[in-house]
Design an enzyme around this catalytic site. Structure first.
Site, PDB file in Angstrom:
ATOM      1  N   LYS A  68       4.102   4.459   3.051  1.00 17.11           N
ATOM      2  CA  LYS A  68       3.331   4.570   4.248  1.00 17.11           C
ATOM      3  C   LYS A  68       4.108   3.827   5.306  1.00 17.11           C
ATOM      4  O   LYS A  68       3.950   2.487   5.353  1.00 17.11           O
ATOM      5  CB  LYS A  68       2.037   4.094   4.256  1.00 17.11           C
ATOM      6  CG  LYS A  68       1.136   4.760   5.370  1.00 17.11           C
ATOM      7  CD  LYS A  68       0.064   4.028   5.747  1.00 17.11           C
ATOM      8  CE  LYS A  68       0.193   2.741   6.723  1.00 17.11           C
ATOM      9  NZ  LYS A  68       0.979   2.989   7.864  1.00 17.11           N
ATOM     10  N   GLY A 126       3.792  -7.198   6.136  1.00 15.22           N
ATOM     11  CA  GLY A 126       3.014  -7.273   7.332  1.00 15.22           C
ATOM     12  C   GLY A 126       2.405  -8.418   7.520  1.00 15.22           C
ATOM     13  O   GLY A 126       2.590  -9.516   7.074  1.00 15.22           O
ATOM     14  N   THR A 140      -0.580 -11.620   7.349  1.00 16.64           N
ATOM     15  CA  THR A 140      -1.296 -12.288   6.473  1.00 16.64           C
ATOM     16  C   THR A 140      -2.712 -11.758   6.360  1.00 16.64           C
ATOM     17  O   THR A 140      -3.312 -11.611   5.529  1.00 16.64           O
ATOM     18  CB  THR A 140      -1.179 -13.750   6.810  1.00 16.64           C
ATOM     19  OG1 THR A 140       0.164 -14.143   6.470  1.00 16.64           O
ATOM     20  CG2 THR A 140      -2.123 -14.444   5.791  1.00 16.64           C
ATOM     21  N   GLU A 141      -3.318 -11.279   7.565  1.00 18.00           N
ATOM     22  CA  GLU A 141      -4.550 -10.971   7.606  1.00 18.00           C
ATOM     23  C   GLU A 141      -4.756  -9.700   6.746  1.00 18.00           C
ATOM     24  O   GLU A 141      -5.548  -9.324   6.121  1.00 18.00           O
ATOM     25  CB  GLU A 141      -4.671 -10.651   9.232  1.00 18.00           C
ATOM     26  CG  GLU A 141      -6.088 -10.408   9.617  1.00 18.00           C
ATOM     27  CD  GLU A 141      -6.121  -9.848  10.928  1.00 18.00           C
ATOM     28  OE1 GLU A 141      -4.954  -9.948  11.675  1.00 18.00           O
ATOM     29  OE2 GLU A 141      -7.170  -9.509  11.447  1.00 18.00           O
ATOM     30  N   GLY A 200      -2.469  -8.594   4.647  1.00 15.93           N
ATOM     31  CA  GLY A 200      -2.335  -8.772   3.235  1.00 15.93           C
ATOM     32  C   GLY A 200      -3.468  -9.144   2.325  1.00 15.93           C
ATOM     33  O   GLY A 200      -3.790  -8.958   1.345  1.00 15.93           O
ATOM     34  N   GLU A 223       4.937  -9.595   1.420  1.00 15.21           N
ATOM     35  CA  GLU A 223       5.979 -10.363   2.162  1.00 15.21           C
ATOM     36  C   GLU A 223       5.095 -10.391   3.549  1.00 15.21           C
ATOM     37  O   GLU A 223       4.964  -9.441   4.357  1.00 15.21           O
ATOM     38  CB  GLU A 223       7.151  -9.793   2.278  1.00 15.21           C
ATOM     39  CG  GLU A 223       8.051 -10.641   2.907  1.00 15.21           C
ATOM     40  CD  GLU A 223       8.504 -10.311   4.095  1.00 15.21           C
ATOM     41  OE1 GLU A 223       7.936 -11.081   4.933  1.00 15.21           O
ATOM     42  OE2 GLU A 223       9.482  -9.535   4.565  1.00 15.21           O
ATOM     43  N   CYS A 274       9.351 -12.027  11.086  1.00 12.32           N
ATOM     44  CA  CYS A 274       8.398 -12.818  10.022  1.00 12.32           C
ATOM     45  C   CYS A 274       8.844 -13.967  10.077  1.00 12.32           C
ATOM     46  O   CYS A 274       7.985 -15.375   9.899  1.00 12.32           O
ATOM     47  CB  CYS A 274       7.838 -12.130   8.799  1.00 12.32           C
ATOM     48  SG  CYS A 274       9.025 -11.303   7.944  1.00 12.32           S
TER      49      CYS A 274
HETATM   50  P1  ADP Z   1       0.789  -5.590  12.585  1.00  9.33           P
HETATM   51  O1  ADP Z   1      -0.428  -6.202  12.933  1.00  9.33           O
HETATM   52  O2  ADP Z   1       2.173  -6.411  13.111  1.00  9.33           O
HETATM   53  O3  ADP Z   1       0.960  -4.244  13.222  1.00  9.33           O
HETATM   54  P2  ADP Z   1       0.049  -4.940  10.105  1.00  9.33           P
HETATM   55  O4  ADP Z   1      -0.111  -5.831   8.887  1.00  9.33           O
HETATM   56  O5  ADP Z   1      -1.394  -4.489  10.797  1.00  9.33           O
HETATM   57  O6  ADP Z   1       0.898  -5.463  11.064  1.00  9.33           O
HETATM   58  O7  ADP Z   1       0.667  -3.634   9.529  1.00  9.33           O
HETATM   59  C1  ADP Z   1       1.762  -3.607   8.497  1.00  9.33           C
HETATM   60  C2  ADP Z   1       1.329  -2.275   7.786  1.00  9.33           C
HETATM   61  O8  ADP Z   1       0.146  -2.426   7.356  1.00  9.33           O
HETATM   62  C3  ADP Z   1       1.506  -1.103   8.759  1.00  9.33           C
HETATM   63  O9  ADP Z   1       1.941   0.027   8.001  1.00  9.33           O
HETATM   64  C4  ADP Z   1      -0.042  -0.803   8.861  1.00  9.33           C
HETATM   65  O10 ADP Z   1      -0.487   0.800   9.019  1.00  9.33           O
HETATM   66  C5  ADP Z   1      -0.694  -1.421   7.636  1.00  9.33           C
HETATM   67  N1  ADP Z   1      -2.092  -1.623   7.456  1.00  9.33           N
HETATM   68  C6  ADP Z   1      -2.785  -2.110   8.505  1.00  9.33           C
HETATM   69  N2  ADP Z   1      -4.135  -2.204   8.046  1.00  9.33           N
HETATM   70  C7  ADP Z   1      -4.113  -2.080   6.776  1.00  9.33           C
HETATM   71  C8  ADP Z   1      -5.254  -1.616   5.709  1.00  9.33           C
HETATM   72  N3  ADP Z   1      -6.399  -2.346   6.196  1.00  9.33           N
HETATM   73  N4  ADP Z   1      -4.962  -1.337   4.666  1.00  9.33           N
HETATM   74  C9  ADP Z   1      -3.721  -0.876   4.440  1.00  9.33           C
HETATM   75  N5  ADP Z   1      -2.550  -0.928   4.965  1.00  9.33           N
HETATM   76  C10 ADP Z   1      -2.885  -1.410   6.477  1.00  9.33           C
END
Ligand code: ADP
Length: 501
Positions: free
Chosen positions: A199, A252, A254-255, A257, A274, A308
């Site tokens: 994704k 992506g 940490t939140e 993650g 990561e 990052c």
């Molecule tokens: P940013 O805040 O920099 O956009 P994210 O961590 O939100 O970084 O996004 C990184 C990836 O995680 C993207 O592909 C995003 O669609 C996906 N993502 C965001 N929220 C969720 C979630 N709750 N569950 C799974 N994937 C998510």
């Protein structure tokens, strides 16, 4: 100040690709979302819609996981020899290399980064990652183990381990290096024999979709790689929670993650992460200051600070603090901020309106708390998501701009007095992704490298990446490593086989 946008000729394959609505790849076919929904992806240099993309959600993720499951459990993929698998991954690298200009253009259009950078770094690094991982396909071995078994005296055994792929892997990637992150994830998964549902980030789905076409052209069997674009809260969350997925690999914040870890708990799928960083970059007074200043600039301004591992806390030994800040601020002021397609651009727009807002909020909070900008500090007006490269001074260690990941071209320059005083401050962060050290004293550099709690330490350099060099985080910067042979541990599992002779 505004950004002048002049019409620029773009690669015709890339413009053809964005001229049509893009579908998702499930089981070797390009299909619309089950819901029929699409979502727009934007050009961050103008704020205009670039293309419409099929919006994957739970139902599409489910179809993709089923396809990946079939491909893993009973498809031709499961019967390929390691050499045949490696050859396919190598072929993908060759195809990607033949399309460097097209992919670089798609990255620039979708993400905003300078075309010169995408062409020199993002795409060649992705090619190299696939080649490096292709070589590993034939080298994933088990061992034979002489066992003793004290409770069966006299018995003999032949015991060995098999190293097997973990199975169906869900991969969720971010928008800062869209193609490269796809390569970091797909390379080891495919070399190990896993199947994948990928994704891409909703902000930057285009290069992963085009890569999906090359994956099919290379000859990967149907269902081995499925690419489902969509939003994180819907498609991403469904993938992370899916009970037929054996492992989730996420890059992506940490939140998010932490949300992934919760979602993965349902079937205890394996998780690698990561995540974010707030990396200390340390300049000692005995460093070659010209090199250190240039390095500090590239540590924070490369990819507009949307890395990052960005060197966002610049610790400078007090006697050279003013000189380094002056040099860095002068460099920041000379950076040409503009559309990524313009060959004179050094720094493009941030990826999205939301990201621009986030960076500007941090700048406001920093200034309100007493920080001063010696260069930059503001949004650039007009179309697109542009912000000035910014150097902040007069910060305090407790301030948000020193503690939190801004993910933009903003560095806090902070004086220090001795290595002993520096170390606890450099380590005073929830993150632990990377660090930099600039000095001519090699013993001091290695002593500090050993004491910094970070997954990567660069000495007299920064942002040096290689397919063979493991990358990942201590503390809340992640679980596991990307790249190198370390990553293959995360895509394989060990089976112990014991035979009585
Ligand atoms: P940013 O805040 O920099 O956009 P994210 O961590 O939100 O970084 O996004 C990184 C990836 O995680 C993207 O592909 C995003 O669609 C996906 N993502 C965001 N929220 C969720 C979630 N709750 N569950 C799974 N994937 C998510």
């Amino acid at each position: 100040m505004g950004i002048a946008v002049s019409p620029i000729q773009i690669d015709s394959n890339a413009s053809d690709f964005i001229s049509k609505p893009r579908k998702m790849l499930i089981d070797g076919k390009w299909v619309n979302a089950a819901s029929g929904k699409t979502f727009p992806t934007y050009n961050p240099a103008t704020g205009e819609v670039l293309a419409q993309v099929a919006e994957g959600d739970r139902a599409d993720i489910d179809l993709a996981v089923q396809a990946a499951r079939r491909a893993f459990d009973s498809g031709p993929w499961s019967r390929l020899t390691p050499s045949e698998r490696g050859k396919l991954v190598w072929k993908l690298a060759d195809l990607l290399e033949e399309h460097i200009e097209e992919f670089a253009t798609l990255e620039t259009l979708d993400n905003g980064k300078p075309l010169t950078v995408a062409r020199a770094a993002d795409v060649p690094l992705a090619v190299d990652m696939f080649r490096y991982m292709a070589g590993w396909a034939t080298k994933l071995e088990g061992t034979t183990i002489p066992i003793s078994v004290p409770y069966t005296p006299g018995a003999q055994y032949h015991a060995y381990t098999l190293r097997e792929p973990v199975g169906v892997v869900g991969q969720i990637i971010p928008w800062n290096f869209p193609l490269l992150m796809a390569a970091w994830k797909l390379g080891p998964a495919l070399a190990s024999g896993c199947t994948v549902v990928l994704k891409p980030a909703e902000q930057t789905p285009l290069s992963a979709l085009r890569l999906g076409e090359l994956i099919m052209e290379a000859g990967f069997p149907d269902g081995v790689v499925n690419v489902v674009p969509g939003y994180g809260e819907t498609a991403g969350a469904a993938l992370a929670a899916h009970d037929q997925v054996d492992k989730i690999a996420f890059t992506g914040s940490t939140e998010v993650g932490k949300l992934i870890v919760h979602a993965a708990a349902g079937n205890l799928k394996k998780v690698s992460l990561e995540l974010g960083g707030k990396s200390p970059n340390v300049v000692f007074k005995d460093a070659d200051l010209d090199t250190a200043i240039a390095g500090a600039a590239s540590a924070i301004f490369f990819n507009h600070g949307q890395c990052c591992c960005a060197g966002s806390r610049l610790y400078v030994e007090r006697p050279v603090f003013d000189q380094v800040v002056e040099g860095l601020s002068a460099k920041a002021k000379k950076i040409n901020v503009g559309p990524g397609l313009d060959p004179t651009t050094h720094m493009g727009p941030l990826v999205s309106e939301e990201q621009l807002q986030r960076v500007c909020n941090y700048l406001e909070i920093g200034m309100a708390e007493g920080a001063k900008a010696t260069s930059g500090g503001r949004k650039i007006g007009g179309k697109g998501y542009f912000v000035e490269p910014t150097v902040l001074v007069d910060t305090k260690d407790y301030m948000k701009v020193v503690q939190e990941e801004i993910f933009g071209p903003v560095v806090a320059a902070i004086p220090f007095d001795s290595p002993e005083e520096l170390l606890p401050r450099a380590n005073d962060t929830v993150y632990g992704l990377a660090a930099g050290i600039w000095t001519k004293d090699i013993s001091k550099a290695h002593r500090l490298a050993a004491s910094l709690r970070a997954g990567t330490v660069w000495i007299n350099c920064y942002n040096i990446f290689d397919a063979s060099l493991p990358f990942g985080g201590y503390k809340q910067s992640g679980w596991g490593r990307e790249m190198g042979k370390d990553v293959l541990e995360l895509y394989t599992q060990t089976k112990a086989v014991c035979a009585r002779l």
